[in-house]
Design a protein around this motif. Structure first.
Motif, PDB file in Angstrom:
ATOM      1  N   GLN A 112      58.716  64.922  69.605  1.00  0.00           N
ATOM      2  CA  GLN A 112      58.703  63.479  69.331  1.00  0.00           C
ATOM      3  C   GLN A 112      60.083  62.886  69.532  1.00  0.00           C
ATOM      4  N   SER A 113      60.119  61.738  70.249  1.00  0.00           N
ATOM      5  CA  SER A 113      61.387  61.066  70.497  1.00  0.00           C
ATOM      6  C   SER A 113      61.583  59.858  69.601  1.00  0.00           C
ATOM      7  N   SER A 114      60.480  59.139  69.308  1.00  0.00           N
ATOM      8  CA  SER A 114      60.578  57.924  68.490  1.00  0.00           C
ATOM      9  C   SER A 114      59.256  57.719  67.767  1.00  0.00           C
ATOM     10  N   TRP A 115      59.163  56.615  67.023  1.00  0.00           N
ATOM     11  CA  TRP A 115      57.911  56.267  66.345  1.00  0.00           C
ATOM     12  C   TRP A 115      57.036  55.354  67.198  1.00  0.00           C
ATOM     13  N   GLU A 116      57.482  55.068  68.430  1.00  0.00           N
ATOM     14  CA  GLU A 116      56.658  54.270  69.329  1.00  0.00           C
ATOM     15  C   GLU A 116      55.511  55.121  69.868  1.00  0.00           C
ATOM     16  N   LEU A 117      54.328  54.523  70.044  1.00  0.00           N
ATOM     17  CA  LEU A 117      53.226  55.245  70.651  1.00  0.00           C
ATOM     18  C   LEU A 117      53.498  55.450  72.141  1.00  0.00           C
ATOM     19  N   ASN A 118      52.949  56.533  72.669  1.00  0.00           N
ATOM     20  CA  ASN A 118      53.183  56.917  74.055  1.00  0.00           C
ATOM     21  C   ASN A 118      52.432  55.989  75.009  1.00  0.00           C
ATOM     22  N   GLU A 119      53.168  55.275  75.841  1.00  0.00           N
ATOM     23  CA  GLU A 119      52.547  54.349  76.791  1.00  0.00           C
ATOM     24  C   GLU A 119      52.009  55.054  78.031  1.00  0.00           C
ATOM     25  N   GLU A 120      52.243  56.360  78.119  1.00  0.00           N
ATOM     26  CA  GLU A 120      51.673  57.141  79.219  1.00  0.00           C
ATOM     27  C   GLU A 120      50.152  57.071  79.197  1.00  0.00           C
ATOM     28  N   PHE A 121      49.562  56.844  78.002  1.00  0.00           N
ATOM     29  CA  PHE A 121      48.115  56.916  77.856  1.00  0.00           C
ATOM     30  C   PHE A 121      47.441  55.537  77.872  1.00  0.00           C
ATOM     31  N   LEU A 122      48.153  54.514  78.319  1.00  0.00           N
ATOM     32  CA  LEU A 122      47.559  53.181  78.405  1.00  0.00           C
ATOM     33  C   LEU A 122      46.437  53.139  79.445  1.00  0.00           C
ATOM     34  N   ASP A 123      45.368  52.446  79.109  1.00  0.00           N
ATOM     35  CA  ASP A 123      44.230  52.269  80.010  1.00  0.00           C
ATOM     36  C   ASP A 123      44.327  50.869  80.626  1.00  0.00           C
TER      37      ASP A 123
END
Length: 657
Positions: A112-123
């Motif tokens: 984990q790098s941050s508390w932001e959700l991973n935008e790699e999984f955006l639809d």
């Protein structure tokens, strides 16, 4: 393969998951309408509200001990909505989603790098519909999964990526070592104090801000710099240090890493399996243009590993010899960790969490043989306690094996207040030991332990080339699914098992590789025969789910230790369904013999006959389905034509006098 002709409305769509992942958004919505009525779909799509959990009416977490869990790597499903697409293809009732937060520099989702959700999984289809952030898409996915009567869990990590954004935002929450100028050895007390080194790290970061300004290259007021870690909130610190632009954040992070290392500091790595203290600097290694520190462990167990890419939280004060002092909790770390995950659970309405590396016995002082049995010294237990204040049904799943490492692993699991423990059944070959363990799960654990072991088929970690001999045949894999679905214990299956080939050739056919970023997409297996059998098992499970969840299971006595049988009975001990399997290698022993059946089930009702009608078999031979009749005086039931690797399921009809 034989099955009954019973027609039922299924709670899932039995197609290979690869097909579902390829659905367009509109196609997936059409299929969703087959499973969920339109009113509930509309409710789920309102992400201003949390859709009610299927277990929201429970007042404790006991439900989880019979949960059938599917482990999902979102990278394999591609998007948050892809998780929903995949979930339409199975009847299991619980979903463990692997880490969703922004990953480290190499794309490792467990770093984990941050508390932001991973935008790699955006639809992108959902973006067009207004669900234009990772938070909105995850909320939607969980709402829809709940509307499908599936519970959802998230991964909790007791560590972060090495030099993640979180390390720079909160240096006091992690452990540090200081090296000499030539970086050949570290300093020890009394030259340094392990518990105060973070102050020097903070000073390095503040000097960095003086020299480089904020994330927009603006010069900072000296008052802000001097009070950076005293009075500035974490979110404001994050904006100052990193900003929002992803490329700027990466650049600033690398600059901060260089600044820390130029000043001869390193954060310690995660160690796996106790005992593993003290953690000591070994040497600097070169990898291309990058230098990195290598560590060693002095007091190391045979199973221990050093995971250099991860940095653990500092849970306890560290003594002068480098060991944790369990009686001295780092209260700020505990409060931060618990608060962040409690807020995350509440925001997205999760039903359970999986505790990553829960087998690590961090709270035990490895400088002596003292054992900690203090619930209050276990952060896993305290995190669960925090969440249950508002979510009484919330449950926990331990990535642990409850064996003996440094201390008694059974008591360790109890002390951490876990509901279900993964165990290591997925690392066992199918033999008499496998059946002995299943017997143990039914007859020993419920009476003696507060946690339940999981009938684990395969996990992401186990899906590796070196483990192909464990999943040695389609028959073996079918029996793993058979016992997992039709016993009243919890079970766990990692994504991709449905079509897994026995010996995948390419690296992209192993799900374990996709915890890290890969150049190529995951390649689903093409094992049609396995998929067909598992689909038939799931169809029958869908039909029998109320029985398996609510009725009593009795483990039966068979003639050999390589056969097994069990029966479900109702509240009056009236037999309902019988399950049997054969692992006997001797081809002549193609039967399962059950002794003292009537006596075992304590069947006291007046009856004339019991009729056993075959519902399901995984036999490859064309055999007539069995119908067996026994009267109340018979003590032995013989099930014929069950060869090595085969199973059968029977319904039971009672003829009364």
């Amino acid at each position: 393969m034989s099955t009954s002709e019973t027609t039922i409305k299924l709670s899932f769509i039995p197609i290979p998951p690869e097909q579902s992942i390829k659905w367009t958004y509109q196609e997936s919505l059409c299929h969703l309408n087959q499973l969920v009525d339109s009113d509930n779909i509309n409710k789920a799509f309102d992400i201003n509200k949390c859709y009610k959990s299927p277990v929201a009416d429970k007042n404790n977490s006991a439900w989880f001990k019979k949960a059938k869990i599917i482990g999902i790597n979102p990278r394999i499903c591609k998007t948050y909505w892809g998780i929903v697409k995949y979930a339409m293809t199975f009847p299991e009732d619980s979903i463990h989603i692997m880490p969703l937060f922004e990953s480290g520099n190499d794309g490792a989702i467990y770093a984990q790098s941050s508390w932001e959700l991973n935008e790699e999984f955006l639809d992108f289809d959902l973006i067009k519909l207004g669900y234009n952030t990772a938070e909105k898409q995850l909320k939607l996915a969980i709402n829809v999964l709940h509307s499908m009567n599936k519970c959802v869990g998230f991964d909790v990590l007791p560590h972060v990526d090495n030099f993640s954004e979180l390390v720079f935002l909160n240096p006091s929450f992690f452990e540090w070592v200081k090296l000499n100028e030539s970086k050949t050895q570290q300093f020890f007390p009394p030259q340094i104090d392990y518990n105060l080194l973070y102050l020097e790290i903070e000073q390095v970061i503040c000097d960095f801000l003086r020299n480089n300004g904020d994330s927009e290259n603006k010069k900072l007021d000296e008052k802000i710099i001097n009070n950076f870690y005293k009075f500035i909130k974490e979110e404001d610190r994050r904006q100052i240090l990193f900003g929002q632009d992803i490329e700027i954040r990466k650049k600033r992070r690398n600059q901060l890493i260089n600044a820390i290392r130029q000043n001869c500091f390193e954060s310690i790595p995660v160690t796996e399996h106790s005992p593993s203290r003290p953690i000591l600097f070994d040497k600097i290694k070169q990898n291309g243009e990058t230098n990195y520190a290598v560590f060693k462990v002095e007091n190391i167990s045979p199973f221990a590993k050093i995971l250099g890419g991860l940095t653990p939280y500092k849970w306890y004060s560290i003594d002068k010899n480098g060991f944790p002092e369990v009686e001295k909790l780092e209260q700020n770390v505990w409060q931060y960790f618990i608060q962040k995950h409690t807020e995350f659970q509440k925001k997205f309405n999760f039903d359970f969490f999986r505790a990553d590396m829960a087998h690590n016995q961090i709270s035990h002082s490895h400088s002596n043989e003292d054992k900690n049995y203090d619930y209050n010294c276990e952060f896993w237990a305290k995190l669960k306690e925090s969440i249950k204040k508002t979510t009484p049904y919330f449950a926990t799943l331990a990535e642990a094996f409850y064996n003996n490492y440094y201390i008694d692993g059974f008591k360790d699991m109890i002390n951490k207040d876990f509901d279900v423990v993964l165990g290591d059944l997925n690392f066992k070959k199918l033999n008499e030991e496998y059946l002995y363990i299943l017997d143990d799960y039914i007859n020993v654990f419920p009476a003696n332990f507060r946690f339940s072991p999981c009938n684990t088929i395969i996990t992401n970690d186990a899906d590796r080339k070196e483990n192909n001999d464990i999943f040695q045949s389609d028959f073996a894999n079918e029996i793993r699914m058979f016992t997992a679905l039709f016993m009243n214990t919890s079970s766990y299956m990692g994504i991709g098992f449905e079509t897994r080939e026995q010996n995948p050739i390419e690296s992209r056919q192993y799900t374990s590789n996709y915890t890290n970023h890969q150049q190529f997409e995951y390649k689903w297996g093409e094992n049609k025969e396995l998929f067909t059998t598992l689909s038939n098992l799931r169809i029958l499970y869908d039909y029998l789910k109320p029985v398996i969840k609510n009725e009593k299971l009795i483990w039966l006595k068979t003639r050999t230790n390589k056969t097994a049988a069990w029966i479900f009975v109702d509240k009056n001990n009236c037999p309902l369904f019988l399950f049997a399997l054969n692992l006997e290698i001797n081809s002549k022993k193609n039967k399962v013999v059950i002794d003292k059946l009537i006596e075992k089930i304590c069947y006291k009702h007046n009856f004339k006959k019991l009729i056993f009608n075959e519902l399901l078999s995984n036999s490859r031979d064309e055999k007539p389905t069995q119908e067996i009749i026994i009267n109340k005086h018979m003590q032995t039931l013989t099930l014929k034509d069950i060869n090595l690797g085969e199973f059968k399921v029977f319904s039971i009809t009672n003829l009364t006098e």
